[in-house]
Design an enzyme around this catalytic site. Sequence first.
Site, PDB file in Angstrom:
ATOM      1  N   SER A 176     -21.225 -18.795 -27.525  1.00  0.00           N
ATOM      2  CA  SER A 176     -21.466 -20.490 -27.578  1.00  0.00           C
ATOM      3  C   SER A 176     -21.607 -20.299 -30.161  1.00  0.00           C
ATOM      4  O   SER A 176     -20.458 -21.666 -30.164  1.00  0.00           O
ATOM      5  CB  SER A 176     -22.950 -20.174 -27.840  1.00  0.00           C
ATOM      6  OG  SER A 176     -23.841 -19.807 -28.707  1.00  0.00           O
ATOM      7  N   SER A 198     -23.624 -14.413 -28.461  1.00  0.00           N
ATOM      8  CA  SER A 198     -22.770 -16.377 -28.693  1.00  0.00           C
ATOM      9  C   SER A 198     -22.604 -15.379 -29.700  1.00  0.00           C
ATOM     10  O   SER A 198     -21.763 -16.207 -31.125  1.00  0.00           O
ATOM     11  CB  SER A 198     -23.709 -16.258 -28.996  1.00  0.00           C
ATOM     12  OG  SER A 198     -24.094 -17.576 -28.094  1.00  0.00           O
ATOM     13  N   LYS A 234     -23.816 -22.845 -37.805  1.00  0.00           N
ATOM     14  CA  LYS A 234     -23.557 -23.525 -36.874  1.00  0.00           C
ATOM     15  C   LYS A 234     -23.816 -24.552 -36.648  1.00  0.00           C
ATOM     16  O   LYS A 234     -24.886 -25.007 -36.916  1.00  0.00           O
ATOM     17  CB  LYS A 234     -23.580 -22.374 -35.887  1.00  0.00           C
ATOM     18  CG  LYS A 234     -24.309 -22.430 -34.422  1.00  0.00           C
ATOM     19  CD  LYS A 234     -24.079 -21.034 -33.361  1.00  0.00           C
ATOM     20  CE  LYS A 234     -24.297 -21.522 -31.749  1.00  0.00           C
ATOM     21  NZ  LYS A 234     -24.930 -20.434 -31.121  1.00  0.00           N
TER      22      LYS A 234
HETATM   23  N1  GLN Z   1     -23.719 -16.242 -23.336  1.00  0.00           N
HETATM   24  C1  GLN Z   1     -25.075 -16.965 -22.709  1.00  0.00           C
HETATM   25  C2  GLN Z   1     -25.313 -17.776 -22.569  1.00  0.00           C
HETATM   26  O1  GLN Z   1     -24.799 -18.560 -21.626  1.00  0.00           O
HETATM   27  C3  GLN Z   1     -25.295 -15.693 -24.264  1.00  0.00           C
HETATM   28  C4  GLN Z   1     -25.548 -17.186 -25.336  1.00  0.00           C
HETATM   29  C5  GLN Z   1     -25.596 -16.702 -26.123  1.00  0.00           C
HETATM   30  O2  GLN Z   1     -26.082 -16.032 -26.990  1.00  0.00           O
HETATM   31  N2  GLN Z   1     -26.032 -18.445 -27.262  1.00  0.00           N
HETATM   32  O3  GLN Z   1     -26.340 -17.729 -22.643  1.00  0.00           O
END
Ligand code: GLN
Length: 468
Positions: free
Chosen positions: A142, A166, A67
Amino acid sequence: MELWEMGIRAAQDGLAKGEFTATDLVKAIAARRAAEDGRIGAYLTFDEGGALRLAAENPKSVPIAVKDLINVKGQPCTCGSKILKGYVSPYDATVIANMKRNGFIPCGRVNMDEFAMGSSTENSALGVTRNPYDTERVPGGSSGGSAAAVGGNLAIAALGTDTGGSIRQPASFCNCYGLKPSYGRVSRYGVTAFASSLDQVGPMTKSVEDAAVLLGAIAGRDPMDGTTPDEPVPDYLKEIEGASLKGVRLGLPKEYFSVTGLDPEVKAVTDAAIDKCANAGAELVEVSLPHTDYAMSVYYIVAPAEASANLARFDGVRYGHRSAEAKDVYSLYVKSRSEGFGPEVKRRIIMGTYVLSSGYYDAYYGRAQKVRTLIKRDFDEVFARVDALLTPCAPTPAFRLGELQDPITMYLNDLFTIPSSLAGVCAASVPAGFTASAHLPVGVQFICGGFEESRLLRVSKAFEDLCS
Ligand code: GLN
């Protein structure tokens, strides 16, 4: 089996038997990416030269997609943001150093929502990633690039990060196994911070065994990250030998099943998963996590607060984008940040700054911390009674690109993953089936207590066996 179809275990097996080398694996993944990734858009960059050099040095290693917020020396690290365009990492994150030492090669950078804020990868400033099961749909986020790469056989496995879901939600959308370790199990050194009290790196893989191997390769105490305790890392692969659900006390938190936004097809897959576990000898226990309702609000105070502080370092001075329009120090900050950050990141910085401001600190940030403690306590109490929890992972299957325009509806994707993140326990999404109508992948979530990764992997493996 083609080399690019392999997971970690199959690749390691072939390497051990001398059937092929790490160089062959890197070349196979590079070729597969060149042929197929135009359709998916999982990778941002692919370091074939660097990966081939490492493969030559260690011919028994396995290439892994990373990532784009985890630093790999000599590779770009843009976090899906314009503000880090052109930035090249000067050092390896601890997870990367560990991984290299344990027979893995970082081969390419995969797309993500900008600074890991989002649930669809649509917040990336650097390109669109599509779901390999339906290219009109999102891969989740994400860690959408990681999930699309693994689900689309463009990578053998990938590293993702999870702050509120995410790893798990994109794994569910792309038919991968995704494990969010307990807070502190894996070092965050060299991982660009979003919300430091929540962020964890974890494996996204084609099987539970693959995740056991990759987690074992990255986890452990790191003197560079004071939140990693001196807790030994077991041989996770050994730990899951003979995994079974017989006699496992499986908690079903009632708050997770009475949610209005739960898609009926996701519910059907989850219900079928529960039946499978019961038939395999698991003891089902209805439990309650009474503060579940507050988790979303707490998360959207705590995470933006921490993000607003963490992102203060992007100021146009030391690295990243510097505005050409700046006339003085103040306009350097304002213009560099205004030009460099996308709308969701700005929204989080504004929310975070607001809840931390002196007039509102007690009412929002202070109170959210107290409620977070109550949420954590819910989990402590439940894990005195059950071995693991089974819940839906995401309320819906993969949605269409552009379908969710309103930020709140996007946030609701993480309804089932956020509470365990706040509690710091470990959780995983395991492929459980497909929707009846559009044949989209659906994962179910298993949650275990802090540093109970062995148990989580065992339960996951036993469930995976039931599904195959
Ligand atoms: N979708 C959640 C956010 O936007 C979690 C994102 C994540 O786990 N990095 O904060």
